[in-house]
Each structure stands twice: as structure tokens, then as C-alpha cells.
Design a protein around this motif. Structure first.
Motif, PDB file in Angstrom:
ATOM      1  N   LEU A  48       0.821  -1.211   0.000  1.00  0.00           N
ATOM      2  CA  LEU A  48       0.000   0.000   0.000  1.00  0.00           C
ATOM      3  C   LEU A  48       0.858   1.265   0.000  1.00  0.00           C
ATOM      4  CD1 LEU A  48      -2.920  -0.785   2.485  1.00  0.00           C
ATOM      5  CD2 LEU A  48      -2.945  -0.817  -0.001  1.00  0.00           C
ATOM      6  N   ARG A  49       1.980   1.203   0.703  1.00  0.00           N
ATOM      7  CA  ARG A  49       2.825   2.395   0.781  1.00  0.00           C
ATOM      8  C   ARG A  49       3.259   2.864  -0.601  1.00  0.00           C
ATOM      9  NH1 ARG A  49       8.449   3.505   4.196  1.00  0.00           N
ATOM     10  NH2 ARG A  49       8.761   5.605   3.340  1.00  0.00           N
ATOM     11  N   TYR A  50       3.495   1.915  -1.502  1.00  0.00           N
ATOM     12  CA  TYR A  50       4.003   2.287  -2.818  1.00  0.00           C
ATOM     13  C   TYR A  50       2.919   2.294  -3.891  1.00  0.00           C
ATOM     14  CZ  TYR A  50       8.478   1.757  -0.528  1.00  0.00           C
ATOM     15  OH  TYR A  50       9.532   1.906   0.343  1.00  0.00           O
ATOM     16  N   VAL A  51       1.824   1.555  -3.663  1.00  0.00           N
ATOM     17  CA  VAL A  51       0.719   1.603  -4.619  1.00  0.00           C
ATOM     18  C   VAL A  51      -0.050   2.916  -4.457  1.00  0.00           C
ATOM     19  CG1 VAL A  51      -1.492   0.554  -5.251  1.00  0.00           C
ATOM     20  CG2 VAL A  51       0.498  -0.888  -4.812  1.00  0.00           C
ATOM     21  N   TRP A  52      -0.321   3.284  -3.222  1.00  0.00           N
ATOM     22  CA  TRP A  52      -0.920   4.585  -2.959  1.00  0.00           C
ATOM     23  C   TRP A  52       0.180   5.649  -2.977  1.00  0.00           C
ATOM     24  CZ3 TRP A  52      -4.270   3.087   1.905  1.00  0.00           C
ATOM     25  CH2 TRP A  52      -5.324   2.259   1.480  1.00  0.00           C
ATOM     26  N   ARG A  53      -0.201   6.876  -3.217  1.00  0.00           N
ATOM     27  CA  ARG A  53       0.777   7.973  -3.226  1.00  0.00           C
ATOM     28  C   ARG A  53       1.002   8.428  -1.787  1.00  0.00           C
ATOM     29  NH1 ARG A  53      -1.266  12.685  -6.432  1.00  0.00           N
ATOM     30  NH2 ARG A  53       0.848  13.435  -6.032  1.00  0.00           N
ATOM     31  N   GLU A  55       4.060   9.582   1.344  1.00  0.00           N
ATOM     32  CA  GLU A  55       5.415  10.040   1.679  1.00  0.00           C
ATOM     33  C   GLU A  55       5.468  10.266   3.184  1.00  0.00           C
ATOM     34  OE1 GLU A  55       4.954  14.869   1.044  1.00  0.00           O
ATOM     35  OE2 GLU A  55       5.894  13.670  -0.537  1.00  0.00           O
ATOM     36  N   PRO A  56       6.641  10.174   3.792  1.00  0.00           N
ATOM     37  CA  PRO A  56       6.738  10.393   5.235  1.00  0.00           C
ATOM     38  C   PRO A  56       6.278  11.800   5.623  1.00  0.00           C
ATOM     39  CG  PRO A  56       8.731   9.350   4.395  1.00  0.00           C
ATOM     40  CD  PRO A  56       7.928   9.750   3.206  1.00  0.00           C
ATOM     41  N   LEU A  57       5.642  11.895   6.775  1.00  0.00           N
ATOM     42  CA  LEU A  57       5.244  13.196   7.287  1.00  0.00           C
ATOM     43  C   LEU A  57       6.497  14.048   7.498  1.00  0.00           C
ATOM     44  CD1 LEU A  57       2.865  14.930   8.437  1.00  0.00           C
ATOM     45  CD2 LEU A  57       3.474  13.998  10.689  1.00  0.00           C
ATOM     46  N   PRO A  58       6.541  15.254   6.916  1.00  0.00           N
ATOM     47  CA  PRO A  58       7.752  16.084   7.020  1.00  0.00           C
ATOM     48  C   PRO A  58       8.119  16.404   8.466  1.00  0.00           C
ATOM     49  CG  PRO A  58       6.247  16.957   5.365  1.00  0.00           C
ATOM     50  CD  PRO A  58       5.497  15.894   6.104  1.00  0.00           C
ATOM     51  N   ALA A  59       9.410  16.576   8.701  1.00  0.00           N
ATOM     52  CA  ALA A  59       9.879  16.969  10.026  1.00  0.00           C
ATOM     53  C   ALA A  59       9.284  18.321  10.388  1.00  0.00           C
ATOM     54  CB  ALA A  59      11.405  17.027  10.048  1.00  0.00           C
ATOM     55  N   TRP A  83      -0.827  10.500   3.097  1.00  0.00           N
ATOM     56  CA  TRP A  83      -1.483   9.852   1.961  1.00  0.00           C
ATOM     57  C   TRP A  83      -2.012  10.947   1.046  1.00  0.00           C
ATOM     58  CZ3 TRP A  83      -6.387   6.281   2.619  1.00  0.00           C
ATOM     59  CH2 TRP A  83      -6.751   5.784   1.364  1.00  0.00           C
ATOM     60  N   LYS A  84      -1.413  11.074  -0.124  1.00  0.00           N
ATOM     61  CA  LYS A  84      -1.762  12.154  -1.045  1.00  0.00           C
ATOM     62  C   LYS A  84      -3.003  11.789  -1.858  1.00  0.00           C
ATOM     63  CE  LYS A  84       2.764  14.270  -1.486  1.00  0.00           C
ATOM     64  NZ  LYS A  84       3.749  14.842  -2.422  1.00  0.00           N
ATOM     65  N   ARG A 102       4.131  -1.654  10.432  1.00  0.00           N
ATOM     66  CA  ARG A 102       2.953  -0.850  10.773  1.00  0.00           C
ATOM     67  C   ARG A 102       3.155   0.602  10.344  1.00  0.00           C
ATOM     68  NH1 ARG A 102       2.222  -1.394  16.620  1.00  0.00           N
ATOM     69  NH2 ARG A 102       1.258  -3.403  16.086  1.00  0.00           N
ATOM     70  N   TYR A 103       2.129   1.139   9.701  1.00  0.00           N
ATOM     71  CA  TYR A 103       2.127   2.535   9.283  1.00  0.00           C
ATOM     72  C   TYR A 103       0.844   3.199   9.759  1.00  0.00           C
ATOM     73  CZ  TYR A 103       5.737   1.034   5.941  1.00  0.00           C
ATOM     74  OH  TYR A 103       6.864   0.509   5.360  1.00  0.00           O
ATOM     75  N   VAL A 104       0.955   4.486  10.103  1.00  0.00           N
ATOM     76  CA  VAL A 104      -0.228   5.313  10.308  1.00  0.00           C
ATOM     77  C   VAL A 104      -0.291   6.275   9.137  1.00  0.00           C
ATOM     78  CG1 VAL A 104      -1.368   7.025  11.746  1.00  0.00           C
ATOM     79  CG2 VAL A 104      -0.154   5.120  12.815  1.00  0.00           C
ATOM     80  N   LEU A 105      -1.411   6.257   8.426  1.00  0.00           N
ATOM     81  CA  LEU A 105      -1.596   7.113   7.260  1.00  0.00           C
ATOM     82  C   LEU A 105      -2.531   8.261   7.601  1.00  0.00           C
ATOM     83  CD1 LEU A 105      -1.329   3.956   6.128  1.00  0.00           C
ATOM     84  CD2 LEU A 105      -1.605   5.105   3.956  1.00  0.00           C
TER      85      LEU A 105
END
Length: 297
Positions: A48-53, A55-59, A83-84, A102-105
Motif C-alpha cells: 500500500l505504501r508504494y501503490v498509494w501515493r 510520503e513520510p510526514l515532514p519533520a 497519503w496524497k 505498521r504505518y499510520v496514514l
């Protein structure tokens, strides 16, 4: 997710038949379905991380704040992702069975339209799902009926020929008939069991998130309940949904708010909900392991 073990079963069975072998045994089907489900659950967050658009939440202050809260909660994750969706999506989600996967989107629409307090409340709700082990419990809710069905065919051998004759009469070609026979049963299970269970998971995550936020900030529980209620209603409004609209896995925003406010007045039902869900979790675990043991014995 519910279809993953079933698809794995059918693939093993049909592949064996296509190679001129006998149809797969119940043991092979159960092992294939269990392994297929486990691999899928572990791998799909990375997919999902790469199929959906994403990117990490910016610092920045927001990321620091969320990371501090996650560290306090004791629930690790691999990354917080944006998640864009072009500003269309206004939602948050937790994916992944273990901290390493585990990811939080958080959607870009959520980040641009909510305050930092509201974003933290939505984030806390997703972490609550991790703390309460809702992802593995959902997985058990998928595997339990499948393993029990296979175990029943072992304990009561007449069920095997009976099912085979029904599927043969139904479609003439057994491999294609099996999904047609199982699909209605799966639909009934999803609506009558899995859906209500998922809605109770949402209730429990809401309550736990409020308690965790109150502990983290040293604030009153009532203040955090007000914040989460505000966040729920605002997300619902921004999504263009009626506050009374329900889905099969989620109650309406109005019901969630009423439940949260009611928990402040009468905490007894909350404790009862926790006990019942622990009992359900133990039952699902027992059914899954029991079915597995019967088939593999």
C-alpha cells in the motif's frame, strides 16, 4: 481480507487438480490458507505504501508531537505517512500487524483542514487500534470460521461428500461451484458477525484514545472526549456524509459521539464492553487454534 484464505484454498485445490493430482486435503488447504493470510497481512502495508501515493510526514512541530505521543503510548510503528489524495480524502488509517510493518496514514486533506489537536486525536484513535490488537483480532475473525469449517469436515466425514454433491449439482464443475456456494455464507458472516464486531472495535478505540490523551496531557477525560467528538463530527462533515450514516464496519458519527458522552456519565457499560471483547478475542483464538489442531492432528 476475508477472501484471502478462501482464494488460497481454491488456488491450492485447483492447482493440484490441474497437475493431475488429487484435490488438496483439508490439512493442505488449512495450511495454505493460514500461510496465505499471514503473508498477505504482513506484506500488504508495504504494498500500500508504494501503490498509494504516500510520503513520510515532514519533520516539524506536528511530527515531533505525534512521535512523542506514540512513544508515550508504547506502540511502535515504522512510519507516519502522508497519503496524497489531492486534498479529497479526509481520513486516517492504521495498517500493519507488527511494529516493523505498521504505518499510520494521514491524508493530505486531513492535515490541511484539521487543527493540530484534532490531528492528534485522530492519530490517537489509530494507535488505540494497535494497543487493543484489533488488527490480529480481525485476522482471527477471518480465520476462525474457515478453520472450523475444515475441522467439521474432518470430524464429520459425511459433510465432505454432501458438500461435493451440492456443488456439483449447483454448477456442474466443482471448482467454480465452490465460490458460489461459499459466497452467500461469507456474506452472512460478514454482515451478522464481522461487521458488528468491527463497529465495537471502533467504540473501544475511541474510548481508549480519550483515556490515553488525558494521561499524556494530564488533562480531564471530559476535555479529551469533547475533542474527539469534535474531531469525529468535523471529519464526517468534511467528508460530506450525514452524521447518521452507518456503514457495515462503522457506526454513524452521531452514535459514536453519543457513546463517548454516555461513557462519562455511566462507565459500567464501557467496562462490560472491554470484558466482552476480551472474551470474543479469546473465543476467536480458541476456535482458530482448535480448528487447526483438529485438521493437522
Amino acid at each position: 481480507l476475508f477472501l484471502v484464505p478462501l482464494v488460497a484454498f481454491w488456488l491450492v485445490d485447483d492447482s493440484a487438480a490441474a497437475c493431475g493430482l488429487s484435490h488438496a486435503t483439508d490439512r493442505q488447504l488449512l495450511v495454505a490458507g493460514s500461510l496465505g493470510t499471514l503473508i498477505f497481512v504482513l506484506a500488504y502495508p508495504l504494498v500500500l505504501r508504494y501503490v498509494w501515493r504516500t510520503e513520510p510526514l515532514p519533520a516539524g512541530p506536528l511530527r515531533t508531537r505525534l512521535e512523542r505521543f506514540a512513544e508515550y503510548s508504547g506502540h511502535g510503528m515504522r512510519e507516519i505517512l502522508v497519503w496524497k489524495t489531492g486534498g479529497v480524502g479526509v481520513n486516517a488509517a492504521l495498517v500493519g500487524l507488527t511494529p516493523r510493518f505498521r504505518y499510520v496514514l494521514l491524508t493530505d486533506g486531513l492535515l490541511s483542514r484539521l487543527t493540530e489537536d484534532e490531528i492528534e486525536a485522530a492519530f490517537a484513535h489509530e494507535l488505540a487500534h494497535a494497543r487493543l490488537r484489533h488488527v490480529p483480532l480481525r485476522m482471527l475473525a477471518v480465520l476462525a470460521p474457515v478453520s472450523c469449517a475444515l475441522a467439521a469436515s474432518v470430524v464429520f466425514p459425511p459433510l465432505g461428500p454432501a458438500v461435493a454433491s451440492v456443488t456439483a449439482d449447483f454448477a456442474g464443475v466443482e471448482p467454480y461451484a465452490v465460490p458460489l456456494v461459499l459466497a452467500p455464507a461469507a456474506l452472512v458472516y460478514l454482515c451478522a458477525v464481522f461487521g458488528p464486531l468491527a463497529r465495537r472495535f471502533e467504540y473501544q478505540a475511541d474510548l481508549y484514545a480519550c483515556r490515553l490523551l488525558a494521561e499524556f496531557h494530564g488533562s480531564r477525560l471530559a476535555d479529551e472526549v469533547d475533542l474527539l467528538c469534535q474531531t469525529i463530527l468535523r471529519l464526517n462533515l468534511l467528508s460530506g456524509l450525514s452524521s447518521r450514516r452507518r456503514t457495515w464496519q462503522h457506526t454513524s458519527a452521531a452514535e459514536r459521539v453519543a457513546m463517548l458522552r454516555g461513557a462519562l456519565v455511566e462507565p459500567v457499560p464501557v467496562a462490560l464492553l472491554d470484558r466482552r471483547l476480551r472474551l470474543v478475542g479469546s473465543l476467536l483464538f480458541g476456535l482458530t487454534c482448535g480448528g487447526l489442531a483438529v485438521v493437522l492432528w
